[in-house]
Scaffold this motif. Sequence first.
Motif, PDB file in Angstrom:
ATOM      1  N   PRO A  64       0.800  -1.239   0.000  1.00 52.38           N
ATOM      2  CA  PRO A  64       0.000   0.000   0.000  1.00 52.38           C
ATOM      3  C   PRO A  64       0.832   1.290   0.000  1.00 52.38           C
ATOM      4  O   PRO A  64       0.400   2.299  -0.532  1.00 52.38           O
ATOM      5  N   TRP A  65       1.984   1.320   0.607  1.00 54.64           N
ATOM      6  CA  TRP A  65       2.896   2.472   0.558  1.00 54.64           C
ATOM      7  C   TRP A  65       4.317   1.995   0.793  1.00 54.64           C
ATOM      8  O   TRP A  65       4.530   0.858   1.195  1.00 54.64           O
ATOM      9  N   ARG A  66       5.248   2.887   0.528  1.00 56.73           N
ATOM     10  CA  ARG A  66       6.645   2.474   0.641  1.00 56.73           C
ATOM     11  C   ARG A  66       6.981   2.146   2.094  1.00 56.73           C
ATOM     12  O   ARG A  66       6.313   2.592   3.016  1.00 56.73           O
ATOM     13  N   GLN A  67       8.079   1.412   2.240  1.00 59.61           N
ATOM     14  CA  GLN A  67       8.445   0.881   3.557  1.00 59.61           C
ATOM     15  C   GLN A  67       8.758   1.983   4.554  1.00 59.61           C
ATOM     16  O   GLN A  67       8.341   1.919   5.703  1.00 59.61           O
ATOM     17  N   LYS A  68       9.495   2.990   4.132  1.00 60.39           N
ATOM     18  CA  LYS A  68       9.990   4.010   5.087  1.00 60.39           C
ATOM     19  C   LYS A  68       9.588   5.420   4.647  1.00 60.39           C
ATOM     20  O   LYS A  68       9.295   5.666   3.486  1.00 60.39           O
ATOM     21  N   GLY A  69       9.593   6.334   5.613  1.00 55.14           N
ATOM     22  CA  GLY A  69       9.454   7.738   5.312  1.00 55.14           C
ATOM     23  C   GLY A  69       8.052   8.282   5.239  1.00 55.14           C
ATOM     24  O   GLY A  69       7.866   9.477   4.987  1.00 55.14           O
ATOM     25  N   THR A  70       7.032   7.492   5.475  1.00 54.92           N
ATOM     26  CA  THR A  70       5.656   8.002   5.370  1.00 54.92           C
ATOM     27  C   THR A  70       5.059   8.366   6.721  1.00 54.92           C
ATOM     28  O   THR A  70       4.054   9.064   6.797  1.00 54.92           O
ATOM     29  N   GLY A  71       5.647   7.880   7.813  1.00 56.08           N
ATOM     30  CA  GLY A  71       5.070   8.087   9.134  1.00 56.08           C
ATOM     31  C   GLY A  71       4.081   7.001   9.515  1.00 56.08           C
ATOM     32  O   GLY A  71       3.640   6.928  10.661  1.00 56.08           O
ATOM     33  N   HIS A  72       3.700   6.184   8.545  1.00 57.82           N
ATOM     34  CA  HIS A  72       2.808   5.054   8.829  1.00 57.82           C
ATOM     35  C   HIS A  72       3.620   3.841   9.266  1.00 57.82           C
ATOM     36  O   HIS A  72       4.812   3.737   8.983  1.00 57.82           O
ATOM     37  N   ALA A  73       2.945   2.934   9.914  1.00 51.17           N
ATOM     38  CA  ALA A  73       3.579   1.639  10.180  1.00 51.17           C
ATOM     39  C   ALA A  73       3.745   0.914   8.851  1.00 51.17           C
ATOM     40  O   ALA A  73       2.977   1.117   7.917  1.00 51.17           O
ATOM     41  N   ARG A  74       4.775   0.104   8.763  1.00 46.99           N
ATOM     42  CA  ARG A  74       5.016  -0.619   7.516  1.00 46.99           C
ATOM     43  C   ARG A  74       3.899  -1.631   7.267  1.00 46.99           C
ATOM     44  O   ARG A  74       3.398  -2.261   8.183  1.00 46.99           O
ATOM     45  N   GLN A  75       3.501  -1.735   6.028  1.00 48.85           N
ATOM     46  CA  GLN A  75       2.429  -2.652   5.637  1.00 48.85           C
ATOM     47  C   GLN A  75       2.805  -3.337   4.334  1.00 48.85           C
ATOM     48  O   GLN A  75       3.342  -2.684   3.425  1.00 48.85           O
ATOM     49  N   GLY A  76       2.507  -4.629   4.269  1.00 49.00           N
ATOM     50  CA  GLY A  76       2.821  -5.354   3.046  1.00 49.00           C
ATOM     51  C   GLY A  76       1.611  -5.577   2.158  1.00 49.00           C
ATOM     52  O   GLY A  76       1.734  -5.798   0.961  1.00 49.00           O
ATOM     53  N   SER A  77       0.382  -5.535   2.766  1.00 53.81           N
ATOM     54  CA  SER A  77      -0.826  -5.810   1.997  1.00 53.81           C
ATOM     55  C   SER A  77      -2.035  -5.240   2.726  1.00 53.81           C
ATOM     56  O   SER A  77      -2.073  -5.231   3.964  1.00 53.81           O
ATOM     57  N   ILE A  78      -3.003  -4.767   1.976  1.00 56.16           N
ATOM     58  CA  ILE A  78      -4.230  -4.261   2.606  1.00 56.16           C
ATOM     59  C   ILE A  78      -5.190  -5.411   2.936  1.00 56.16           C
ATOM     60  O   ILE A  78      -6.303  -5.176   3.384  1.00 56.16           O
ATOM     61  N   ARG A  79      -4.749  -6.646   2.697  1.00 56.27           N
ATOM     62  CA  ARG A  79      -5.569  -7.794   3.045  1.00 56.27           C
ATOM     63  C   ARG A  79      -5.002  -8.554   4.252  1.00 56.27           C
ATOM     64  O   ARG A  79      -5.390  -9.675   4.526  1.00 56.27           O
ATOM     65  N   ALA A  80      -4.085  -7.923   4.986  1.00 54.52           N
ATOM     66  CA  ALA A  80      -3.574  -8.501   6.229  1.00 54.52           C
ATOM     67  C   ALA A  80      -4.714  -8.489   7.270  1.00 54.52           C
ATOM     68  O   ALA A  80      -5.638  -7.680   7.167  1.00 54.52           O
ATOM     69  N   PRO A  81      -4.671  -9.360   8.270  1.00 60.08           N
ATOM     70  CA  PRO A  81      -5.793  -9.489   9.221  1.00 60.08           C
ATOM     71  C   PRO A  81      -6.188  -8.210   9.949  1.00 60.08           C
ATOM     72  O   PRO A  81      -7.351  -8.049  10.314  1.00 60.08           O
ATOM     73  N   GLN A  82      -5.254  -7.277  10.172  1.00 59.46           N
ATOM     74  CA  GLN A  82      -5.602  -6.071  10.922  1.00 59.46           C
ATOM     75  C   GLN A  82      -6.349  -5.038  10.084  1.00 59.46           C
ATOM     76  O   GLN A  82      -6.859  -4.056  10.622  1.00 59.46           O
ATOM     77  N   TRP A  83      -6.451  -5.263   8.789  1.00 57.14           N
ATOM     78  CA  TRP A  83      -7.156  -4.335   7.900  1.00 57.14           C
ATOM     79  C   TRP A  83      -8.632  -4.720   7.779  1.00 57.14           C
ATOM     80  O   TRP A  83      -8.987  -5.892   7.800  1.00 57.14           O
ATOM     81  N   THR A  84      -9.493  -3.677   7.614  1.00 59.24           N
ATOM     82  CA  THR A  84     -10.888  -3.944   7.275  1.00 59.24           C
ATOM     83  C   THR A  84     -10.932  -4.650   5.925  1.00 59.24           C
ATOM     84  O   THR A  84     -10.224  -4.236   4.995  1.00 59.24           O
ATOM     85  N   HIS A  85     -11.748  -5.666   5.829  1.00 57.02           N
ATOM     86  CA  HIS A  85     -11.843  -6.509   4.620  1.00 57.02           C
ATOM     87  C   HIS A  85     -10.606  -7.371   4.419  1.00 57.02           C
ATOM     88  O   HIS A  85     -10.429  -7.951   3.346  1.00 57.02           O
ATOM     89  N   GLY A  86      -9.774  -7.460   5.448  1.00 55.05           N
ATOM     90  CA  GLY A  86      -8.601  -8.332   5.350  1.00 55.05           C
ATOM     91  C   GLY A  86      -8.964  -9.777   5.644  1.00 55.05           C
ATOM     92  O   GLY A  86     -10.108 -10.107   5.988  1.00 55.05           O
TER      93      GLY A  86
END
Length: 207
Positions: A64-86
């Motif tokens: 969903p976004w690059r690994q570093k520099g966004t201020g967000h936690a790193r994410q590999g997929s929007i279908r991971a269990p912690q995501w809505t609709h994951g």
Amino acid sequence: MPKVTIYDMTGKSVGERDLSDAIFAIEPNKFALHAVVKNYLANQRQGTQSTLTRTEVRGGGRKPWRQKGTGHARQGSIRAPQWTHGGVALGPKPRSYNYTLNKKVKVLALKSALSSKVLENELVVVDNIAVEDYKTKTVVAMLSALGAGKKAMIVTAAPDAKLIGSANNIPGVKTAVVGALNAYDILNTGKFIISAEAVDKLEEVYK
């Protein structure tokens, strides 16, 4: 030795008979009854429930976004269990709930269930249970004459297609043969109506 009255299909008393103490007069074993009921219900489960894991949910192939520099936690997929609709992390998958019980426990539970019916005055012995044709009203009349309520079980020594067909569409009424009896069905009924021949067969098999 318990003594019961024998009736005909019209509800008329036609005699008496003694029942075997070993089958109809034991102290009901609650442990065996609980074990058999639990086993029966588990074996009825289809086990077809299935949730989607993160690899099975449609989408989420792109990071969903690059690994570093966004201020967000790193994410590999929007279908991971912690995501809505994951996907679901540790959800149920198809499985079998079947398991077997010791034969002695099943026999003890069957005898306990039969004995409990005698103790509760819900066991009715009929000299001969038979219908000449596929007629529901014949079975309804018999149940009414024997004082059966909304739930009843009719047991014969051998399969009777006409009796089964006549009783099939009566709500709460179940038919069975001696060889297919189980403790769950006996406990889950009101009047337990059994033919004299079926009693003989029970006493012969479980003596």
